[in-house]
Motif scaffolding. Sequence first.
Motif, mmCIF file in Angstrom:
data_model
loop_
_atom_site.group_PDB
_atom_site.id
_atom_site.type_symbol
_atom_site.label_atom_id
_atom_site.label_comp_id
_atom_site.label_asym_id
_atom_site.label_seq_id
_atom_site.Cartn_x
_atom_site.Cartn_y
_atom_site.Cartn_z
ATOM 1 N N LEU A 141 -4.571 7.869 -2.705
ATOM 2 C CA LEU A 141 -4.112 8.481 -1.457
ATOM 3 C C LEU A 141 -4.807 9.787 -1.108
ATOM 4 N N VAL A 142 -5.442 10.428 -2.079
ATOM 5 C CA VAL A 142 -5.864 11.820 -1.894
ATOM 6 C C VAL A 142 -6.826 12.011 -0.717
ATOM 7 N N ALA A 143 -7.665 11.009 -0.454
ATOM 8 C CA ALA A 143 -8.620 11.139 0.646
ATOM 9 C C ALA A 143 -8.031 10.612 1.960
ATOM 10 N N ARG A 144 -6.747 10.289 1.958
ATOM 11 C CA ARG A 144 -6.072 9.755 3.138
ATOM 12 C C ARG A 144 -6.872 8.614 3.784
ATOM 13 N N PRO A 145 -7.083 7.533 3.021
ATOM 14 C CA PRO A 145 -7.878 6.418 3.536
ATOM 15 C C PRO A 145 -7.158 5.723 4.700
ATOM 16 N N SER A 146 -7.940 5.143 5.615
ATOM 17 C CA SER A 146 -7.261 4.431 6.704
ATOM 18 C C SER A 146 -6.869 3.023 6.284
ATOM 19 N N VAL A 147 -7.464 2.507 5.200
ATOM 20 C CA VAL A 147 -7.000 1.232 4.635
ATOM 21 C C VAL A 147 -6.634 1.469 3.171
ATOM 22 N N LEU A 148 -5.422 1.082 2.820
ATOM 23 C CA LEU A 148 -4.913 1.313 1.471
ATOM 24 C C LEU A 148 -4.526 -0.040 0.866
ATOM 25 N N LEU A 149 -5.136 -0.360 -0.291
ATOM 26 C CA LEU A 149 -4.879 -1.637 -0.949
ATOM 27 C C LEU A 149 -4.215 -1.340 -2.287
ATOM 28 N N LEU A 150 -2.980 -1.792 -2.463
ATOM 29 C CA LEU A 150 -2.229 -1.429 -3.666
ATOM 30 C C LEU A 150 -1.935 -2.693 -4.469
ATOM 31 N N ASP A 151 -2.515 -2.766 -5.662
ATOM 32 C CA ASP A 151 -2.385 -3.980 -6.467
ATOM 33 C C ASP A 151 -1.281 -3.826 -7.502
ATOM 34 N N ASP A 152 -0.147 -4.396 -7.207
ATOM 35 C CA ASP A 152 1.001 -4.429 -8.106
ATOM 36 C C ASP A 152 1.355 -3.038 -8.654
ATOM 37 N N PRO A 153 1.673 -2.116 -7.753
ATOM 38 C CA PRO A 153 1.867 -0.714 -8.179
ATOM 39 C C PRO A 153 3.032 -0.501 -9.128
ATOM 40 N N THR A 154 3.970 -1.444 -9.219
ATOM 41 C CA THR A 154 5.122 -1.225 -10.103
ATOM 42 C C THR A 154 5.097 -2.115 -11.340
ATOM 43 N N ALA A 155 4.000 -2.836 -11.572
ATOM 44 C CA ALA A 155 3.940 -3.776 -12.698
ATOM 45 C C ALA A 155 4.283 -3.092 -14.017
ATOM 46 N N GLY A 156 5.187 -3.677 -14.749
ATOM 47 C CA GLY A 156 5.497 -3.186 -16.087
ATOM 48 C C GLY A 156 6.366 -1.941 -16.123
ATOM 49 N N LEU A 157 6.873 -1.494 -14.978
ATOM 50 C CA LEU A 157 7.697 -0.280 -14.972
ATOM 51 C C LEU A 157 9.180 -0.630 -14.948
ATOM 52 N N ASP A 158 10.008 0.271 -15.471
ATOM 53 C CA ASP A 158 11.448 0.032 -15.429
ATOM 54 C C ASP A 158 11.933 0.197 -13.982
ATOM 55 N N GLU A 205 7.055 6.750 1.709
ATOM 56 C CA GLU A 205 7.004 8.123 2.209
ATOM 57 C C GLU A 205 5.592 8.464 2.714
ATOM 58 N N MET A 206 4.588 8.111 1.899
ATOM 59 C CA MET A 206 3.213 8.415 2.279
ATOM 60 C C MET A 206 2.789 7.562 3.483
ATOM 61 N N TYR A 207 3.229 6.319 3.487
ATOM 62 C CA TYR A 207 2.907 5.445 4.621
ATOM 63 C C TYR A 207 3.474 6.052 5.906
ATOM 64 N N ASN A 208 4.720 6.486 5.868
ATOM 65 C CA ASN A 208 5.354 7.051 7.068
ATOM 66 C C ASN A 208 4.673 8.318 7.543
ATOM 67 N N GLU A 209 4.010 9.008 6.612
ATOM 68 C CA GLU A 209 3.383 10.261 6.971
ATOM 69 C C GLU A 209 2.173 10.083 7.877
ATOM 70 N N TYR A 210 1.310 9.098 7.562
ATOM 71 C CA TYR A 210 0.132 8.979 8.437
ATOM 72 C C TYR A 210 -0.263 7.538 8.758
ATOM 73 N N LYS A 211 0.580 6.581 8.372
ATOM 74 C CA LYS A 211 0.432 5.174 8.743
ATOM 75 C C LYS A 211 -0.950 4.553 8.483
ATOM 76 N N PRO A 212 -1.413 4.587 7.226
ATOM 77 C CA PRO A 212 -2.639 3.837 6.917
ATOM 78 C C PRO A 212 -2.324 2.331 6.960
ATOM 79 N N ALA A 213 -3.319 1.516 7.278
ATOM 80 C CA ALA A 213 -3.140 0.063 7.176
ATOM 81 C C ALA A 213 -3.000 -0.236 5.683
ATOM 82 N N THR A 214 -1.874 -0.820 5.302
ATOM 83 C CA THR A 214 -1.565 -0.939 3.867
ATOM 84 C C THR A 214 -1.253 -2.369 3.476
ATOM 85 N N LEU A 215 -1.880 -2.822 2.400
ATOM 86 C CA LEU A 215 -1.586 -4.146 1.854
ATOM 87 C C LEU A 215 -1.094 -3.944 0.424
#
Length: 236
Positions: free
Chosen positions: A144-161, A174-184
């Motif tokens: 997220l740090v560079a505020r990309p306009s396309v954000l691809l998130l591969d199983d961000p919660t895998a293996g977490l409680d 929260e981050m999506y609502n802040e600047y609305k990147p196209a997110t998959l």
Amino acid sequence: MLDAQHISHSFDGHAVLRGVDLRLGAGELVGLIGPSGGGKSVLLKILGNVLQATGGALRVDTESRSLMFQEGALFDSLTVFDNVAFPLVGGRVPLYTQPEDIQEQVRAKVSEILARVGLTKAAFKIPAQLSGGMRRRVSLARALVARPSVLLLDDPTAGLDPVASSVIMNLIVEMYNEYKPATLIVSHDLRRLLPIVQRVAALFDGSICFDGALDELAVFRHPHVQTFVRCRYEFA
Ligand SMILES: Nc1ncnc2c1ncn2[C@@H]1O[C@H](COP(=O)(O)OP(=O)(O)OP(=O)(O)O)[C@@H](O)[C@H]1O
Ligand SMILES: [Mg+2]
């Protein structure tokens, strides 16, 4: 924003993707679901320009894309801070090797995102000193740090409680609502994923067999998709 047309991919003659069509419009938040080994990670790597597809066309109207890898892919020998700074300086880390003015700009951005993901105190640890949930937050911060306009998130919660999973999903929203990147977002955690996305795409047998809203998914009559979704998610 991102338009995948008939993407196919094979490894050693074994077809994983067989004509995937998927669009991600500006500002859209889309979920990608499907069975393990079905090719979701391969597809995300292709969409993120990390892997070249064997066939098909990918149109992207921005260079500002980032991929959060399923396995995290943090640099073991770099601090949390330098892992997150990495995309801002084109990999020219440690940051102290850069001119002072660049260091200042980068430090401000990295500190801000680390505060958002609750890792300020861990900034100078290395990944081996962190828990799985913390490592996942580092990966998310780096994506997220560079505020990309396309954000691809591969199983961000895998293996977490469940608590750590909710923390990650809440941060994403929260981050999506802040600047609305196209997110998959790829996830098997349908109870957390489906309520936050605007659209769902299902990858089965190498192609997208469903692409639509959640209420359409509830009445979609594909036997595999129905079994897959129903055993993880209760439609209201
Ligand atoms: N670099 C590679 N070399 C050879 N085969 C690969 C490679 N990467 C992935 N595969 C194969 O491609 C198929 C799809 O893998 P992929 O990781 O995309 O599945 P997935 O849908 O992400 O699964 P999961 O939900 O478990 O993460 C699997 O059969 C996998 O073994
Ligand atoms: Mg995967």
